[in-house]
Design an enzyme around this catalytic site. Structure first.
Site, PDB file in Angstrom:
ATOM      1  N   GLU A  21     -10.415   7.109   3.784  1.00  0.00           N
ATOM      2  CA  GLU A  21      -9.453   7.104   5.182  1.00  0.00           C
ATOM      3  C   GLU A  21     -10.161   6.825   6.485  1.00  0.00           C
ATOM      4  O   GLU A  21     -10.871   7.506   6.996  1.00  0.00           O
ATOM      5  CB  GLU A  21      -8.439   6.872   4.757  1.00  0.00           C
ATOM      6  CG  GLU A  21      -8.023   5.564   3.048  1.00  0.00           C
ATOM      7  CD  GLU A  21      -6.873   6.154   2.969  1.00  0.00           C
ATOM      8  OE1 GLU A  21      -6.499   6.362   1.569  1.00  0.00           O
ATOM      9  OE2 GLU A  21      -5.657   5.259   3.390  1.00  0.00           O
TER      10      GLU A  21
ATOM     11  N   ASP B  17       0.791  -1.495   0.223  1.00  0.00           N
ATOM     12  CA  ASP B  17       0.218  -0.330   0.166  1.00  0.00           C
ATOM     13  C   ASP B  17       1.437   1.100   0.064  1.00  0.00           C
ATOM     14  O   ASP B  17       2.577   0.711   0.415  1.00  0.00           O
ATOM     15  CB  ASP B  17      -0.831   0.016   1.633  1.00  0.00           C
ATOM     16  CG  ASP B  17      -1.971   1.310   1.405  1.00  0.00           C
ATOM     17  OD1 ASP B  17      -2.705   0.466   1.641  1.00  0.00           O
ATOM     18  OD2 ASP B  17      -2.066   1.606   0.145  1.00  0.00           O
TER      19      ASP B  17
HETATM   20  C1  GLC Z   1      -4.435   4.324  -0.163  1.00  0.00           C
HETATM   21  C2  GLC Z   1      -5.202   3.270   0.453  1.00  0.00           C
HETATM   22  C3  GLC Z   1      -5.217   1.947  -1.148  1.00  0.00           C
HETATM   23  C4  GLC Z   1      -5.099   2.969  -2.094  1.00  0.00           C
HETATM   24  C5  GLC Z   1      -3.835   3.191  -2.642  1.00  0.00           C
HETATM   25  C6  GLC Z   1      -3.724   4.223  -3.761  1.00  0.00           C
HETATM   26  O1  GLC Z   1      -3.396   4.822   1.246  1.00  0.00           O
HETATM   27  O2  GLC Z   1      -5.215   2.690   1.675  1.00  0.00           O
HETATM   28  O3  GLC Z   1      -6.770   1.390  -0.528  1.00  0.00           O
HETATM   29  O4  GLC Z   1      -5.369   1.345  -3.060  1.00  0.00           O
HETATM   30  O5  GLC Z   1      -3.908   4.249  -1.174  1.00  0.00           O
HETATM   31  O6  GLC Z   1      -4.518   5.072  -4.038  1.00  0.00           O
END
Ligand code: GLC
Length: 732
Positions: A507, A301
């Site tokens: 988030e 991530d």
């Molecule tokens: C974020 C998220 C994830 C997402 C990624 C790219 O922090 O946790 O779900 O796909 O970054 O945007």
């Protein structure tokens, strides 16, 4: 003489490939060969740096807002990064469908300046439609999609979204979330498919098949593993749960997804039982590869490998973090801003901290995905096609159908709903009444949500005006905190429609300590309740909220789990009876915050007394279940066939989600009071009766025994559907 002939023959054989494909065209560029053969050929030609570059993913949003040629060229040509992503806010300078296509084409053009011309794989969070692009149809978020319990429609939505993502020149959506919701205080509950492992597995499978069925893009199951279980619900808080919870709750959706052909998995940013998931060889290799047999690629991530050093402190240096994560099993690093990471990785290999064999294994997986997607032969995106495809009529129709099926009718005292279209007057009020951004939530155009102006669709107010008769007086109060104006509006109204809920968030911005409506909305509902007027409350929220009992008891209550840009129409469809509500709760609604966490799969020693239970939802008609049938006895290892009759005994056509719950009367470990193991949507005309058939497999009623082995234990299995039940005895 003979030797010469052999030499000649050998030389000829070497020439065959070249002759077959024209002048020295390498095998990896031959589309008639298998992805495996092409991968091995390409891998054999790559330098170490070229391999390491494939393992790095850079965020367009970090390479200068929109499109910075110099930084992009440096990442793609100088460092040979294998992937670009548009994170929550990484849009092209000209954020239109054509702008996306042109930007994607320019990125692929840059790869033509590299030695091996390996295409970039481009990822985006298309999590409820191609939601980064203005004008795109925004679908309900996953929690709403789960509330439809409609796998066919979910798959159709994902397939349509795949077309839109591909039309803009992208190849990879970071969806679906396969996290099993545990605590609605978590700011990402709306991104989940709910609290039930079986529902998440079944709906997740449908989304994955939909996203990947055309072969144009790949899906990404996330966030492996246990990301949705942070202590106290705060995003990225440590998660502590037993091996039993890991295997009974969090793992099944990934098992189902991998069996459905999932091509990529994103790793959980958080820690599980004291170990960051990005550093867990147990989770990423032993379980994911060894037990579940996953062969696709894993991607970190956002900047989460670096966080092993900078936040989790399980690596003393940046380099150690890289070695730790890649050796644990992370194939690609969502590095985001630093292509120079290739230099660090090269030093790790030179210092024997990152074996070339591990690099080859990761790059092999990445190349296999690229060959399977046909990226080496993929034509540039056509901006005109992108313009035509984004937000097309078919996607809007699909979104409206999904949105209306996602709405859950929770209260309908005195059968206030559906409203007559001839009502003399209606007061429409509330912060979500005349805008679309609150109906869409986060991950819409921008990471934390969109401005209304960026979205295409009719608001609830506009849709209500389109429903009622010309004689109906529709009043809208924008400033609902103006008590006098509100009371005046209330005096005149025959019915009140209050559209409340949450501001968009994504988030940790969405974490909630109280699941409460904002203070001004609470005052709004109290003033309405005090007026005693017939009221409909529509809540546009990404999860359950706690609404004051008195305020709620006076009204009909319709829950809209962020229904998207067609949500206004869908809400009006249901309120005025053009659609009979059929959504069912994919998550428990607690009566009080103190009950949390309280998923429905409670054991026997604790009461399950929510405000509204998992699976709950009202209809404008009534259904009667009868004649549940199942064999009295089956042998261990046999399927159990169950049938039940369901009849529409009301006056309106309607859809019912028939749910099959299972309980073990006794077992070698404690088991939930209820566990969903089957669901089916059934459409019934008034008076119509149908028989629904379920097949329970042995795996669905097996037990994770005290020695942590899945076994089929003999014993009595209680089956319940629609409040009626039977028992099946499983014998040796
Ligand atoms: C974020 C998220 C994830 C997402 C990624 C790219 O922090 O946790 O779900 O796909 O970054 O945007």
């Amino acid at each position: 003489m003979k030797a010469r002939w052999f030499l000649m023959a050998g030389l000829l054989l070497l020439l065959v490939p070249a002759i077959a494909f024209g002048e020295d065209k390498p095998a990896y560029l031959d589309p008639t060969l298998s992805p495996e053969v092409r991968t091995e050929d390409l891998l054999s030609r790559m330098t170490l740096r070229e391999k390491l570059g494939q393992m790095v993913q850079i965020d367009l949003g970090q390479i200068g807002k929109g499109f910075n040629e110099v930084l992009l060229e440096r990442a793609i040509v100088e460092y040979g990064v294998g992937s670009i992503l548009s994170g929550g806010s990484g849009s092209p300078m000209i954020n239109t469908p054509e702008g996306w296509a042109k930007m994607a084409n320019e990125i692929q053009r840059l790869t033509s300046e590299t030695r091996l011309k390996i295409p970039v794989i481009y990822g985006v969070d298309a999590v409820h439609g191609h939601n980064a692009v203005p004008g795109a149809t925004i679908y309900p978020h996953n929690l709403g999609i789960a509330a439809t319990f409609n796998q066919e429609l979910a798959q159709a939505y994902a397939a349509e979204t795949a077309e839109e993502v591909a039309a803009t020149g992208l190849h990879w959506t970071f969806a679906p979330v396969l996290d099993v919701a545990r605590d609605p205080r978590w700011g990402r509950t709306h991104e989940t498919l709910g609290e039930d492992p079986y529902t998440v597995a079944e709906m997740g499978k449908s989304l994955i098949i939909g996203f990947q069925s055309s072969g144009k893009i790949i899906a990404c199951g996330k966030h492996y593993l246990g990301y949705s279980a942070p202590n106290n619900g705060m995003d990225r808080n440590p998660a502590d749960f037993s091996e039993r919870t890991l295997r009974e709750i969090h793992l099944p959706p990934y098992q189902a997804a991998i069996q459905a052909g999932l091509c990529s998995i994103m790793v959980n940013s958080g820690e599980v039982n004291g170990e960051p998931a990005h550093a867990s060889k147990y989770l990423l290799t032993d379980v994911l590869r060894g037990e579940l047999g996953f062969t696709g690629l894993t991607v970190s991530d956002y900047e989460d490998i670096r966080k092993l050093w900078s936040i989790h402190k399980v690596a003393p240096t940046r380099n150690d973090a890289l070695a730790l994560a890649h050796n644990a099993g992370v194939d690609m690093s969502m590095e985001a801003g630093r292509p120079e990471i290739v230099d660090l990785m090269e030093s790790l290999v030179e210092e024997d901290k990152l074996p070339v064999s591990r690099v080859d294994e990761a790059v092999r997986r990445i190349l296999m995905v690229k060959f399977r997607l046909g990226l080496f032969e993929r034509q540039p995106a056509d901006p005109a096609v992108a313009k035509r495809v984004i937000g097309n009529e078919q996607s809007r129709r699909l979104a409206r159908q999904l949105a209306s099926q996602s709405l859950v009718l929770l209260r309908n005292p005195d059968k206030l709903l559906p409203l007559s279209k001839q009502i003399p007057s209606i007061l429409v009020v509330g912060p979500a009444a005349n805008g679309l951004s609150r109906l869409c939530g986060g991950w819409t155009i921008g990471w934390q949500g969109a401005r209304d102006q960026q979205l295409t669709g009719r608001t609830v107010l506009e849709a209500v005006k389109g429903k009622v008769s010309p004689e109906t007086k529709v009043t809208y109060i924008e400033d609902f905190t103006d008590e006098d104006q509100l009371k005046e509006g209330l005096d005149e109204a025959a019915v009140v429609l209050a559209v409340v809920g949450e501001k968009p968030y994504a988030e940790w911005y969405g974490d909630s300590q109280d699941l409460a409506l904002s203070y001004d909305q609470q005052r709004l509902l109290k003033t309405i309740a005090d007026s005693g007027k017939p009221t409909v409350i529509v809540a546009a929220a990404g999860r359950p909220l706690i609404i004051d009992e008195q305020q709620m008891n006076m009204a009909a209550l319709l829950w809209a789990f962020l229904p998207g840009t067609e949500g206004g129409e869908a809400i009006a469809d249901v309120i005025f009876g053009d659609v009979n509500p059929s959504g069912r709760l994919p998550i428990t609604f607690p009566a009080r915050i103190g009950q949390l966490p309280m998923p429905y799969t409670v054991k026997r020693t604790v009461p399950y007394e929510p405000l509204f239970p998992f699976g709950y939802g009202l209809s404008y008609t009534q259904f009667k279940y009868s004649a549940i049938q199942a064999p009295e006895r089956v042998k261990v290892g046999e399927n159990i066939t169950i049938t039940v009759k369901i009849k529409n005994i009301g006056k309106r056509a309607g859809d019912e989600v028939v749910m099959l719950f299972v309980r073990r009367e006794y077992a070698s470990v404690t088991t939930p009071l209820r566990s969903l193991q089957g669901f089916a949507r059934v459409s019934l005309a008034p008076g119509e009766e149908k028989t629904v058939k379920f097949q329970l497999t042995p795996a669905q009623i097996s037990i994770l025994n005290p020695r942590m082995k899945w076994v089929e234990e003999p014993g009595d299995v209680g089956i319940s559907i629609g409040g009626i039940g039977t028992t099946v005895t499983i014998t040796e």
